[in-house]
Design a protein around this motif. Structure first.
Motif, PDB file in Angstrom:
ATOM      1  N   MET A  20       0.833  -1.210   0.000  1.00 44.55           N
ATOM      2  CA  MET A  20       0.000   0.000   0.000  1.00 44.55           C
ATOM      3  C   MET A  20       0.863   1.254   0.000  1.00 44.55           C
ATOM      4  SD  MET A  20      -2.471  -0.901   3.165  1.00 44.55           S
ATOM      5  CE  MET A  20      -3.790   0.178   2.723  1.00 44.55           C
ATOM      6  N   TYR A  21       1.899   1.197   0.856  1.00 42.43           N
ATOM      7  CA  TYR A  21       2.775   2.371   0.949  1.00 42.43           C
ATOM      8  C   TYR A  21       3.558   2.550  -0.350  1.00 42.43           C
ATOM      9  CZ  TYR A  21       1.354   2.358   5.771  1.00 42.43           C
ATOM     10  OH  TYR A  21       0.582   2.405   6.893  1.00 42.43           O
ATOM     11  N   ARG A  25       3.702   5.706  -3.188  1.00 45.48           N
ATOM     12  CA  ARG A  25       4.977   6.337  -3.591  1.00 45.48           C
ATOM     13  C   ARG A  25       5.274   6.164  -5.073  1.00 45.48           C
ATOM     14  NH1 ARG A  25       6.892   3.176   0.196  1.00 45.48           N
ATOM     15  NH2 ARG A  25       8.108   1.976  -1.293  1.00 45.48           N
ATOM     16  N   LYS A  26       4.411   5.418  -5.777  1.00 43.72           N
ATOM     17  CA  LYS A  26       4.789   4.963  -7.118  1.00 43.72           C
ATOM     18  C   LYS A  26       5.078   6.081  -8.100  1.00 43.72           C
ATOM     19  CE  LYS A  26       0.048   4.354  -8.906  1.00 43.72           C
ATOM     20  NZ  LYS A  26      -0.721   4.787  -7.723  1.00 43.72           N
ATOM     21  N   ALA A  28       6.885   8.885  -9.320  1.00 47.21           N
ATOM     22  CA  ALA A  28       8.209   9.408  -8.967  1.00 47.21           C
ATOM     23  C   ALA A  28       8.213  10.914  -8.746  1.00 47.21           C
ATOM     24  CB  ALA A  28       9.213   9.027 -10.047  1.00 47.21           C
ATOM     25  N   LYS A  29       7.360  11.621  -9.476  1.00 47.62           N
ATOM     26  CA  LYS A  29       7.383  13.085  -9.352  1.00 47.62           C
ATOM     27  C   LYS A  29       6.580  13.574  -8.161  1.00 47.62           C
ATOM     28  CE  LYS A  29       8.566  14.346 -14.008  1.00 47.62           C
ATOM     29  NZ  LYS A  29       7.971  14.145 -15.315  1.00 47.62           N
ATOM     30  N   LYS A  30       5.576  12.802  -7.747  1.00 49.57           N
ATOM     31  CA  LYS A  30       4.809  13.223  -6.573  1.00 49.57           C
ATOM     32  C   LYS A  30       4.440  12.030  -5.676  1.00 49.57           C
ATOM     33  CE  LYS A  30       0.597  13.408  -9.278  1.00 49.57           C
ATOM     34  NZ  LYS A  30      -0.793  13.682  -9.250  1.00 49.57           N
ATOM     35  N   PRO A  31       5.466  11.444  -5.105  1.00 47.64           N
ATOM     36  CA  PRO A  31       5.191  10.335  -4.184  1.00 47.64           C
ATOM     37  C   PRO A  31       4.454  10.855  -2.950  1.00 47.64           C
ATOM     38  CG  PRO A  31       7.479  11.005  -3.988  1.00 47.64           C
ATOM     39  CD  PRO A  31       6.894  11.801  -5.121  1.00 47.64           C
ATOM     40  N   GLU A  32       3.636  10.008  -2.377  1.00 49.15           N
ATOM     41  CA  GLU A  32       2.890  10.413  -1.189  1.00 49.15           C
ATOM     42  C   GLU A  32       3.239   9.528  -0.011  1.00 49.15           C
ATOM     43  OE1 GLU A  32      -1.221  10.281  -2.203  1.00 49.15           O
ATOM     44  OE2 GLU A  32      -1.106  12.050  -3.476  1.00 49.15           O
ATOM     45  N   ILE A  33       3.057  10.104   1.169  1.00 47.29           N
ATOM     46  CA  ILE A  33       3.254   9.366   2.415  1.00 47.29           C
ATOM     47  C   ILE A  33       1.866   9.035   2.946  1.00 47.29           C
ATOM     48  CG2 ILE A  33       4.099   9.534   4.793  1.00 47.29           C
ATOM     49  CD1 ILE A  33       6.212  11.576   3.651  1.00 47.29           C
ATOM     50  N   SER A  37      -3.705   7.151  -1.510  1.00 47.99           N
ATOM     51  CA  SER A  37      -3.756   6.992  -2.960  1.00 47.99           C
ATOM     52  C   SER A  37      -3.498   5.560  -3.369  1.00 47.99           C
ATOM     53  CB  SER A  37      -2.716   7.891  -3.636  1.00 47.99           C
ATOM     54  OG  SER A  37      -3.079   9.228  -3.448  1.00 47.99           O
ATOM     55  N   SER A  38      -3.545   4.674  -2.410  1.00 48.59           N
ATOM     56  CA  SER A  38      -3.203   3.287  -2.710  1.00 48.59           C
ATOM     57  C   SER A  38      -4.350   2.578  -3.417  1.00 48.59           C
ATOM     58  CB  SER A  38      -2.854   2.547  -1.423  1.00 48.59           C
ATOM     59  OG  SER A  38      -2.656   1.179  -1.710  1.00 48.59           O
ATOM     60  N   TYR A 120       5.098  -1.525  -9.427  1.00 53.79           N
ATOM     61  CA  TYR A 120       6.034  -0.930  -8.449  1.00 53.79           C
ATOM     62  C   TYR A 120       5.949  -1.627  -7.094  1.00 53.79           C
ATOM     63  CZ  TYR A 120       8.584   2.780  -5.954  1.00 53.79           C
ATOM     64  OH  TYR A 120       9.491   3.483  -5.190  1.00 53.79           O
ATOM     65  N   LYS A 123       8.134  -4.756  -6.081  1.00 49.74           N
ATOM     66  CA  LYS A 123       9.517  -4.581  -5.624  1.00 49.74           C
ATOM     67  C   LYS A 123       9.604  -4.450  -4.115  1.00 49.74           C
ATOM     68  CE  LYS A 123      10.710  -1.971  -9.747  1.00 49.74           C
ATOM     69  NZ  LYS A 123      10.810  -0.589 -10.218  1.00 49.74           N
TER      70      LYS A 123
ATOM     71  N   TYR B 206      -0.001  12.661   2.636  1.00 52.99           N
ATOM     72  CA  TYR B 206       0.664  13.955   2.463  1.00 52.99           C
ATOM     73  C   TYR B 206       1.941  13.760   1.670  1.00 52.99           C
ATOM     74  CZ  TYR B 206       3.513  12.592   6.547  1.00 52.99           C
ATOM     75  OH  TYR B 206       4.341  11.936   7.425  1.00 52.99           O
ATOM     76  N   SER B 211      10.829  14.841  -3.212  1.00 53.44           N
ATOM     77  CA  SER B 211      10.302  13.586  -3.745  1.00 53.44           C
ATOM     78  C   SER B 211      11.390  12.562  -4.029  1.00 53.44           C
ATOM     79  CB  SER B 211       9.553  13.848  -5.046  1.00 53.44           C
ATOM     80  OG  SER B 211       8.510  14.746  -4.824  1.00 53.44           O
ATOM     81  N   TYR B 214      13.217  11.345  -0.931  1.00 54.97           N
ATOM     82  CA  TYR B 214      12.358  10.473  -0.120  1.00 54.97           C
ATOM     83  C   TYR B 214      12.373   9.049  -0.639  1.00 54.97           C
ATOM     84  CZ  TYR B 214       8.100   8.334   1.704  1.00 54.97           C
ATOM     85  OH  TYR B 214       7.210   7.462   2.263  1.00 54.97           O
ATOM     86  N   ARG B 215      12.171   8.910  -1.958  1.00 55.45           N
ATOM     87  CA  ARG B 215      12.144   7.551  -2.514  1.00 55.45           C
ATOM     88  C   ARG B 215      13.499   6.856  -2.376  1.00 55.45           C
ATOM     89  NH1 ARG B 215       8.342   5.991  -7.314  1.00 55.45           N
ATOM     90  NH2 ARG B 215      10.231   6.166  -8.540  1.00 55.45           N
TER      91      ARG B 215
END
Lengths: 137, 580
Positions: A20-21, A25-26, A28-33, A37-38, A120, A123, B206, B211, B214-215
């Motif tokens: 889910m996490y 994060r998938k 790359a330009k706007k990964p979320e914590i 969005s899962s 993604y 992995k 959030y 970005s 972080y990854r």
């Protein structure tokens, strides 16, 4: 060759939720914590000791969610499942209703989260539950 | 970073949400922030079981940004010790709190009637708990609530069993069936507030500040976790791996610490459990390791052939020690039955085992009679212990009412303080390895083996003096204030080095150097010690039960002079100076 996400062995799932996490994060330009969005949701059968279920898009060849989308935000994807064009989504929720297994999730902004079979999360599945496999033609 | 604090008042069924960025910026999160919130909210003179006690749950800046940030810190006034209570648990609690949008949750007041509370992001629902109050099995309570409430896969269900309802001073709060806010009696505080359960559901999100960074750092932490051997101990046999090595070196407390080796250690070892009973392994949310080992116990019903029940029972080293070697349990089947009973009632396993061990010896020595204990308590006699655990919860007579308050209280009434294995009111953890372990229990701010890991120093450091040992313990405990402020699992301490922590902060928009982190750890340590003192913790409370000196350790027989020197050094260098 097109690929899709498959649940290879659900019995190996320990319920860690790393998929889910990863899904959040998938991009790359706007990964979320977080998990908002899962498009994948592992859950227990009333306790993980009884086993797990993973709710995720099965990559339908003829996806009902795309048929009920009024704006073309969801379009069938080659190899199964859908392509999601977020900017077209008006948050009507038709797709959520149409998915028999409940694999489309509502986000806090009213739009949706759905697996687009990018692979993604695989992995980051530490126990070999998920696999990214070529679609048989 | 989650900096919102949800404050719930059970006395008038109200709540408010505040942004406390100030606290999270200064004190990181977890234990650092919980301590400050507790100070703000609590009446220091409060009876721990009155409506004036306050519970704080806190997560940290790494929840849910990084793997292993799966722990929640609970802080409260302990009904077991009467002083600062702090307990940590995994499961899905931490990530659910953070995904619901909070850094911390404060619970105060007391409900007029039994309730349970459901937090669904910005909404708080107070649900009638009268129908489920009285269900003593915490597993069943969990299943009932799981069926009724939403948020599957995205929620935590924290609840108490019969022990919490009946205010056993070492009742725990169970979360996700097998994880616990185990120590120091949070379950009794829930019970005193008539709070049966707390459900938290969240799906918030959030963005990091950087970005790419972080990854990258996420991947680095993940790769280290799955491809190096730093987590393999927890991954393979789990903490139960400790049984045989500790037994071999003579550090496994056995039969109320009359000895430190158990002749049946093989039978209840991690190896045997894995070979004969292991049924599944599961993980806390956002942890790749899956250290939770679940045994399968098949039991036939006696009244009908081919009619079986199958129980799934979580085991760990501390349970094997407290409910195994400490009370002389020789078979895995007996051990698992006792663990299961303790689990269903929601008792702290360590305090329960140590209490039973003390009662057994007190009965042997004639300080107690069978009129007190109702059933015969004998080392290795599982049937007696299974009934006695019922009585600890039901408290049918004066003796069990005392035992439900822990061995400090029970031994002060019935005698046998010299073999009552408690440290500042908290029952002993499972390590009799040497000076490090016992000094750690005394000086540790939670009187837990995990405060400063003295048992590890005993095993790893060849030569130490009272002074170097105390310095090492305090240094370790200070750094662990940072780990429990982030909040990451202590098992991942090999991954979360100061360097990684400092670098993992960057993409979240926080610049902090390794030195600054260490200094902050010391500051939190100091704050906590100060609060303990304000709550009545005194130098003279730091006493060791005589039994500690009577049983050989890895370091031989322990000498009082060493402890006197160490404690006096600790008091002068840390305790007095740091709390002035």
């Amino acid at each position: 060759m097109r690929k899709k996400l498959v649940i290879k062995d659900i019995e190996r799932c320990v319920g860690c939720g790393l998929c889910m996490y990863a899904c959040s994060r998938k991009n790359a330009k706007k990964p979320e914590i977080g998990v908002g969005s899962s498009g994948i949701l592992p859950m227990s059968l009333s306790g993980f000791e009884r086993g797990a279920a993973i709710i995720v898009c099965r990559a339908c060849e003829d996806p009902p969610c795309a048929q009920v989308c009024p704006t073309g935000a969801l379009k069938p994807r080659k190899g199964g499942g859908v392509i999601y064009r977020e900017n077209l989504c008006i948050g009507c929720g038709n797709c959520i209703e149409s998915c028999t297994i409940g694999a489309i999730f509502e986000r806090d902004d009213g739009k949706i989260a759905v697996c687009v079979h990018c692979g993604y999360c695989v992995k980051f599945c530490p126990h070999g539950v998920l696999s990214y496999e070529e679609v048989e033609s | 970073m989650r900096s919102k604090v949800l404050k719930i008042d059970l006395s008038n069924y109200s709540y408010e949400i505040e942004d406390r960025r100030d606290l999270f910026e200064k004190w990181i999160g977890g234990t650092g922030v919980a301590l400050q919130l507790l100070k703000e909210e609590m009446d220091k003179d409060a009876d721990p079981l009155s409506e004036d006690n306050v519970i704080v749950f806190a997560t940290g800046p790494f929840t849910p940004a990084y793997p292993f940030a799966s722990k929640t810190v609970a802080m409260f006034k302990s009904p077991l010790t009467g002083n600062l209570g702090e307990s940590h648990a995994g499961g899905r609690t931490a990530t659910s709190i953070a995904n619901a949008g909070y850094g911390a949750i404060v619970i105060k007041g007391k409900s007029e009637k039994p309730i349970y509370v459901v937090i669904n992001e910005d909404e708080v629902h107070f649900r009638d708990g009268r129908v489920i109050w009285g269900i003593s099995d915490s597993l069943i309570t969990g299943r009932i609530i799981a069926e009724k409430e939403g948020g599957r896969g995205l929620r935590t269900i924290m609840r108490i069993g019969g022990a919490g309802e009946r205010l056993v001073r070492y009742a725990c709060v169970t979360t996700e069936t097998y994880r616990h806010f185990g120590r120091l009696g949070l379950g009794a505080v829930f019970g005193s507030k008539q709070l049966k359960a707390l459900v938290i559901i969240g799906r918030r999100r959030y963005k990091p500040v950087d970005s790419k960074g972080y990854r990258e750092i996420y991947k680095e932490i993940y790769d280290k976790a799955v491809s190096s051997d730093v987590m393999s101990k927890y991954h393979l046999l789990g903490t139960a791996e400790n049984v045989l090595p500790l037994n071999e070196i003579g550090g496994l407390p056995t039969m109320n610490l009359k000895t430190s080796r158990f002749e049946n250690a093989d039978e209840i070892s991690g190896e045997s459990l894995a070979e004969f009973n292991l049924g599944r392994r599961i993980a806390c949310n956002h942890c790749p390791t899956a250290c939770i080992h679940i045994a399968v116990l098949k039991e036939p019903y006696e009244d009908e052939p081919y009619f079986m029940k199958t129980k799934m029972i979580s085991y760990d080293y501390e349970l094997i020690y407290a409910l195994g070697s400490m009370i002389g349990i020789k078979s895995r089947e007996d051990l698992l039955k006792i663990i299961h009973k303790v689990e269903t009632y929601g008792l702290d396993a360590m305090s329960t085992g140590v209490s039973l061990a003390w009662a057994t010896e007190a009965l042997e020595r004639g300080l107690l009679s069978e009129r007190d204990t109702i059933v015969p308590l004998k080392f290795s006699y599982a049937e007696g212990y299974l009934r006695a655990i019922d009585f600890i919860v039901e408290q049918p007579n004066d003796f069990y009412r005392a035992l439900a308050q822990g061995v400090r209280v029970a031994s002060s009434i019935y005698g046998g303080e010299e073999f009552a294995l408690q440290f500042c009111g908290n029952e002993m953890p499972g390590y009799h390895t040497g000076y490090g372990a016992h000094l750690g229990y005394l000086t540790g701010l939670r009187h837990s083996h995990l405060d400063s890991a003295g048992y590890s120093i005993d095993q790893k450091v060849k030569d130490y003096t009272p002074e170097t040992l105390v310095d090492s313990l305090v240094k370790e405990e200070s750094w662990r204030q940072i780990l429990s402020s982030l909040v990451v699992c202590f098992f991942s301490r090999g991954i979360y080095t100061p360097d990684i922590v400092s670098r993992a902060f960057k993409p979240l928009g926080v610049e902090i150097t390794e030195e600054e982190l260490k200094a902050k750890g010391e500051e939190i340590y100091k704050e906590k010690l100060r609060l303990k003192k304000e709550l009545g913790f005194k130098e003279e409370h730091m006493r060791l039960p005589e039994r500690v000196f009577e049983t050989e350790t890895l370091r031989g027989m322990l000498k009082k002079e060493f402890f006197e020197q160490a404690i006096s050094y600790y008091l002068n260098k840390y305790f007095r100076e740091r709390t002035e």
